[in-house]
Design a protein around this motif. Structure first.
Motif, PDB file in Angstrom:
ATOM      1  N   ALA A 134      13.317  43.905 -56.332  1.00 39.48           N
ATOM      2  CA  ALA A 134      13.282  45.152 -55.590  1.00 39.48           C
ATOM      3  C   ALA A 134      14.689  45.398 -55.158  1.00 39.48           C
ATOM      4  CB  ALA A 134      12.418  45.240 -54.549  1.00 39.48           C
ATOM      5  N   PHE A 135      15.396  44.291 -54.645  1.00 42.09           N
ATOM      6  CA  PHE A 135      16.800  44.216 -54.274  1.00 42.09           C
ATOM      7  C   PHE A 135      17.488  44.718 -55.225  1.00 42.09           C
ATOM      8  CE2 PHE A 135      15.648  41.657 -50.510  1.00 42.09           C
ATOM      9  CZ  PHE A 135      16.445  42.459 -49.531  1.00 42.09           C
ATOM     10  N   ALA A 136      17.291  44.239 -56.544  1.00 42.37           N
ATOM     11  CA  ALA A 136      18.392  44.566 -57.710  1.00 42.37           C
ATOM     12  C   ALA A 136      18.164  46.235 -57.977  1.00 42.37           C
ATOM     13  CB  ALA A 136      17.897  43.880 -58.921  1.00 42.37           C
ATOM     14  N   GLU A 137      16.911  46.540 -58.049  1.00 37.89           N
ATOM     15  CA  GLU A 137      16.566  47.967 -58.203  1.00 37.89           C
ATOM     16  C   GLU A 137      17.302  48.784 -57.165  1.00 37.89           C
ATOM     17  OE1 GLU A 137      12.997  50.257 -60.259  1.00 37.89           O
ATOM     18  OE2 GLU A 137      12.600  49.782 -57.830  1.00 37.89           O
ATOM     19  N   LEU A 138      17.483  48.279 -55.852  1.00 38.69           N
ATOM     20  CA  LEU A 138      17.947  49.108 -54.676  1.00 38.69           C
ATOM     21  C   LEU A 138      19.187  49.583 -55.074  1.00 38.69           C
ATOM     22  CD1 LEU A 138      17.423  50.146 -51.799  1.00 38.69           C
ATOM     23  CD2 LEU A 138      18.277  47.969 -50.901  1.00 38.69           C
ATOM     24  N   LYS A 139      20.194  48.767 -55.826  1.00 36.57           N
ATOM     25  CA  LYS A 139      21.331  49.148 -56.138  1.00 36.57           C
ATOM     26  C   LYS A 139      21.494  50.597 -56.875  1.00 36.57           C
ATOM     27  CE  LYS A 139      25.865  49.131 -57.563  1.00 36.57           C
ATOM     28  NZ  LYS A 139      26.728  49.785 -56.877  1.00 36.57           N
TER      29      LYS A 139
END
Length: 149
Positions: free
Chosen positions: A59-64
């Protein structure tokens, strides 16, 4: 933690599925029904967590990618001067951000002029632009048309 396609309570409160502009695997971008400034959005995590640090690495990676899409779309349509991401989560417990474009000078959309009366101070979340339902639909649709594929 895996993402879910079900609408969480925060998504429902902000009008999903009708206000959804873009649905990602771990995040959803919604038009904020009460427009603080023109182009205000809500970015909501789809994982069932109530603390930012509880989000999965995916989820953190997709946030970018999601924030790149938000910023490029809002810049293209409204040419904002600043963009505020506010994570408040006092009333709505699911991880989410209020995304508030900020404007030094008025912007015109749909033959109307819109000002950011709080510039350069913090956005005034308790006030909103007076929109009819059709205005929200038209704004959502324009954002969807301009959203990166």
């Amino acid at each position: 933690m895996e993402s879910t396609d079900a609408l969480n309570a925060t998504m429902k409160k902000f009008g999903a599925p009708d206000t959804v502009i873009r649905d990602y695997r771990y995040w959803a971008v919604l038009l904020r029904p009460q427009q603080v400034t023109l182009g205000s959005l809500v970015l909501i995590a789809k994982e069932q967590v109530t603390a930012f640090a509880e989000l999965s690495p995916a989820a953190f990676a997709e946030l970018k990618a999601v924030t790149v899409d938000i910023e490029s779309t809002l810049k293209t349509i409204f040419n904002y001067d600043k963009l505020n991401y506010l994570m408040l989560m006092m009333v709505d417990p699911d991880v989410h951000f209020h995304v508030i474009p900020r404007y030094k000078s008025p912007r015109t959309w749909a033959d109307r002029e819109f000002s950011d009366s709080a510039w350069p101070g913090p956005p005034q979340l308790n006030s909103s632009i007076e929109f009819q339902e059709v205005d929200n639909i038209n704004l959502r649709d324009e954002l969807m048309r301009c959203w990166p594929c």
